[in-house]
Design an enzyme around this catalytic site. Sequence first.
Site, PDB file in Angstrom:
ATOM      1  N   LYS A 147       0.811  -1.233   0.000  1.00  0.00           N
ATOM      2  CA  LYS A 147       0.000   0.000   0.000  1.00  0.00           C
ATOM      3  C   LYS A 147       0.840   1.277   0.000  1.00  0.00           C
ATOM      4  O   LYS A 147       0.534   2.217   0.723  1.00  0.00           O
ATOM      5  CB  LYS A 147      -0.978  -0.006   1.178  1.00  0.00           C
ATOM      6  CG  LYS A 147      -2.033  -1.123   1.102  1.00  0.00           C
ATOM      7  CD  LYS A 147      -3.146  -0.954   2.124  1.00  0.00           C
ATOM      8  CE  LYS A 147      -4.201  -2.038   2.025  1.00  0.00           C
ATOM      9  NZ  LYS A 147      -3.771  -3.369   2.461  1.00  0.00           N
ATOM     10  N   ARG A 148       1.883   1.326  -0.799  1.00  0.00           N
ATOM     11  CA  ARG A 148       2.687   2.520  -0.907  1.00  0.00           C
ATOM     12  C   ARG A 148       1.988   3.529  -1.828  1.00  0.00           C
ATOM     13  O   ARG A 148       1.070   3.177  -2.573  1.00  0.00           O
ATOM     14  CB  ARG A 148       4.088   2.203  -1.443  1.00  0.00           C
ATOM     15  CG  ARG A 148       4.866   1.111  -0.674  1.00  0.00           C
ATOM     16  CD  ARG A 148       5.084   1.429   0.792  1.00  0.00           C
ATOM     17  NE  ARG A 148       6.060   0.557   1.419  1.00  0.00           N
ATOM     18  CZ  ARG A 148       5.831  -0.222   2.478  1.00  0.00           C
ATOM     19  NH1 ARG A 148       4.634  -0.263   3.048  1.00  0.00           N
ATOM     20  NH2 ARG A 148       6.796  -0.948   3.007  1.00  0.00           N
TER      21      ARG A 148
END
Lengths: 303, 303
Positions: free
Chosen positions: B105-106
């Site tokens: 989830k960058r």
Amino acid sequence: MIDQLMKRIENLANPTVVGLDPTYEMMPQTIRDEMLERYGKTTEAVGRMFLRFNQELIDHVLDLVPAVKLQIAMYEKYGIEGLKSYIQTIAYAKEKGLLVIGDIKRGDIASTAAAYAAHLGGVEIEGLQFDLWNEDAVTLNPYMGFDGIEPFLLPCNQYDKGIFILVKTSNPSGKEIQDLIADGRPVYEHTAKLVSKWGELAMGTNGYSRVAAVVGATYQEQGLELRKKMPHTFFLIPGYGAQGASGEDIKGYFDRDGRGCVVNSSRGIIAAYQKDSKFGAHRFAEAAREAVLVMKRDLEGIS
Amino acid sequence: MIDQLMKRIENLANPTVVGLDPTYEMMPQTIRDEMLERYGKTTEAVGRMFLRFNQELIDHVLDLVPAVKLQIAMYEKYGIEGLKSYIQTIAYAKEKGLLVIGDIKRGDIASTAAAYAAHLGGVEIEGLQFDLWNEDAVTLNPYMGFDGIEPFLLPCNQYDKGIFILVKTSNPSGKEIQDLIADGRPVYEHTAKLVSKWGELAMGTNGYSRVAAVVGATYQEQGLELRKKMPHTFFLIPGYGAQGASGEDIKGYFDRDGRGCVVNSSRGIIAAYQKDSKFGAHRFAEAAREAVLVMKRDLEGIS
């Protein structure tokens, strides 16, 4: 952490945060050669380059700035050895008396966010406490709402740590979602309202919350509006320098007492030697120091 | 990657992804004792526990499922040693023929996102290529817009990797921002539209893009609506099992041919032994295998 940060900003009369976001291309030839020779063409060599580069920078700015910010992606790019360098840089900066913001922009469901909160709170293994990351504050992403934020409030209050939640980012495409108009107001203002509300759960002692916000320097009107709507929220301002904004652009982000913000500059400071031919690569840290002083003067007029 | 994933799902008649999200509390006593004895009360011990636990799980499900998903936070929690375990688990899963999704989830500005894209594309150091993370796909956060996505399109197209962008998440507070109504439609539908548009830049060969979406199982109506609006977007569906959703809830997420989705279950599978007393802790991997088979049957009726 926000209280400490405000105190240091006041003592140093400087709200500048140095962004320690090294890239391979920024490494001065002497550091590059030394580490390649000692460690070969490896990620360990790059990790050592970054650490050396950061240490020299820290030594040259520690009497001028209250804090440094590390963009973890620059280190994560080089895997385990890169992240070791991230952790070692944090330890070094703290040892030298600087506050450290980890720019990690994590955000997830509650149980996952609780795991990420180890960045601030550490972990316990069979009764022993380990502070593995040990940032004083981290940045977070709000897309998943309070579930992703709440686990960080415990270390904020228990260990006086801080979190900076993305509200209005400095990059061009930030507007694709953040500027959608919902109920007559852009999404980032809704985020701002949430951040203010969450902030009530972790107030510091100087009128500002330990739950702070990221508000980009590149959208001045919005920044002004957000300052009015978030009187108890401290701002981390990216986008100064290399991304295009100047001191004048962020005048209204500060409160009436000239408080309430830190301003980050990364490339503009740490790679200053590549722009200014009067410094050779071996004097990169001096060039950074001068860039900090120039930035300090630019900000003095406005805060 | 999406093409390969679809092929494996078809061959195995199973769209289940096992979420390898270990916690200390999940570790069977025998594994815990062994590693504490060998490595002491250290993060290395925990990293080794996770790796052993994951390896046994992988061995017991590799003929049943097309892929595993690793929530990096569970490893990042334990610092460097935790992340070594993450990387070693990925290597092991790939060696055994499984596809691997890194749930990271960058999301960040362009230059930073380019650094994170090393998860998929690796890094080059003086002409040598290093694949340090080596996931087949990763999850990304859209709050900062296309800037944070674009650098991942290169490895998607060049190495046939995949990205799963958060559209509608499974957690309760996801709605705080995602469900705000902008121009008559919730924010997550705007995100969906962006994801579809970005997806055109990285189409696979089976009618689906390498740019995929995360759509939670816990909001059925929204999932149905999103399937209609995103006919070329593959879905990763979290929220099944421990988070409350069943096969019936996600019926409409699949396309008319029963394709277009993978469904993740983490705790419901990997900690199944803690729920079902007929398996002792030493048979945790068998319990997980049975949980996969139960899930497979549950999903057979609907996809």
